[in-house]
Write a protein that holds these residues in place. Structure first.
Motif: not given
Length: 83
Positions: A2, A6, A8, A27, A29, A33, A57
């Motif tokens: 994280k 966010r 990853f 990423e 969510s 991906s 980013l």
């Protein structure tokens, strides 16, 4: 991992088309991906190149990717001692 709230995933892949190795950042969510960046090491030029596929980013992600790529993608040179 994280960064700035966010999530990853980082993975190392071989790229036979471009003749090298790649460190990819995806990423994750809501069950999806999306690749957001990569660091590519070319066996031909023996250089690293960073590419971002998304703006803004987290700096921690970029720093982590660059450090990891230098440690894991660049081959170590063997010292022969001049013999």
């Amino acid at each position: 991992m994280k960064f700035d709230g966010r999530t990853f995933e980082i993975q190392i892949v071989s790229d036979i088309v471009r003749d090298g190795m790649c460190l990819e950042a995806w990423e994750t969510s809501e069950g999806r991906s999306v690749q957001v960046a990569e660091v590519f090491y070319s066996d031909i030029s023996e250089r690293l190149a960073f590419t971002a596929y998304e703006k803004s980013l987290p700096l921690g992600l970029v720093e982590n990717m660059c450090r990891t790529a230098q440690e894991r993608l660049v081959p170590e040179t063997e010292l022969t001692g001049g013999n």
